[in-house]
Design a protein around this motif. Sequence first.
Motif, PDB file in Angstrom:
ATOM      1  N   LYS A 138      39.337  32.212  42.332  1.00 47.80           N
ATOM      2  CA  LYS A 138      39.633  33.531  41.759  1.00 47.80           C
ATOM      3  C   LYS A 138      40.334  33.399  40.411  1.00 47.80           C
ATOM      4  O   LYS A 138      40.015  34.113  39.459  1.00 47.80           O
ATOM      5  CB  LYS A 138      40.493  34.346  42.725  1.00 47.80           C
ATOM      6  CG  LYS A 138      39.746  34.797  43.963  1.00 47.80           C
ATOM      7  CD  LYS A 138      40.694  35.580  44.868  1.00 47.80           C
ATOM      8  CE  LYS A 138      40.027  36.001  46.153  1.00 47.80           C
ATOM      9  NZ  LYS A 138      40.952  36.753  47.032  1.00 47.80           N
ATOM     10  N   SER A 160      37.897  32.168  37.732  1.00 45.39           N
ATOM     11  CA  SER A 160      36.801  33.093  37.469  1.00 45.39           C
ATOM     12  C   SER A 160      37.232  34.302  36.649  1.00 45.39           C
ATOM     13  O   SER A 160      36.415  35.161  36.344  1.00 45.39           O
ATOM     14  CB  SER A 160      36.196  33.580  38.795  1.00 45.39           C
ATOM     15  OG  SER A 160      35.665  32.491  39.505  1.00 45.39           O
ATOM     16  N   ASN A 161      38.493  34.386  36.314  1.00 40.67           N
ATOM     17  CA  ASN A 161      39.013  35.518  35.568  1.00 40.67           C
ATOM     18  C   ASN A 161      39.744  35.011  34.326  1.00 40.67           C
ATOM     19  O   ASN A 161      40.149  33.861  34.263  1.00 40.67           O
ATOM     20  CB  ASN A 161      39.997  36.305  36.453  1.00 40.67           C
ATOM     21  CG  ASN A 161      39.275  37.032  37.566  1.00 40.67           C
ATOM     22  OD1 ASN A 161      38.531  37.964  37.305  1.00 40.67           O
ATOM     23  ND2 ASN A 161      39.470  36.589  38.793  1.00 40.67           N
ATOM     24  N   PRO A 162      39.920  35.904  33.363  1.00 41.54           N
ATOM     25  CA  PRO A 162      40.704  35.474  32.196  1.00 41.54           C
ATOM     26  C   PRO A 162      42.100  35.011  32.634  1.00 41.54           C
ATOM     27  O   PRO A 162      42.716  35.607  33.507  1.00 41.54           O
ATOM     28  CB  PRO A 162      40.796  36.743  31.345  1.00 41.54           C
ATOM     29  CG  PRO A 162      39.641  37.573  31.770  1.00 41.54           C
ATOM     30  CD  PRO A 162      39.428  37.257  33.230  1.00 41.54           C
TER      31      PRO A 162
END
Length: 134
Positions: free
Chosen positions: A122, A125-127
């Motif tokens: 998680k 997968s995100n900035p």
Amino acid sequence: MAASKITAITELDQSHYKTKIYSNGHFIYADEPEEVGGTDEGMAPGALLLASLGSCTAITIRMYADRKKMNLDTIKVELAICNEEEMSKETTITRKITFTGDLSQQDHDRLMQIADKCPIHKILSNPIKIETSI
């Protein structure tokens, strides 16, 4: 009560690139290969990143499989990433997950969905925002 933060401390002295890493009473080394001036006595930072994702993936799958009483014997997570010089915001990590055990196709499919629920997946997968201070 709020959960405590995950912390790590790294120290690098005159030992070229061999870096000491401490976290929650545990200790490991990171290093660079000899061909770039390291001593090759620890994993390179990119390998540590992959190790974090792979171990988190396997642990998350194991927790779910145990809770659901699935007949999962082993989990193998194989990961790869480009060389550090080639990394950019489009960098892709490839991940291949293999299970052994008496699993139905439905179990297998669900475990593959659970793999993406791991906290490190998680995060990656995100900035990510990094705040640096002195």
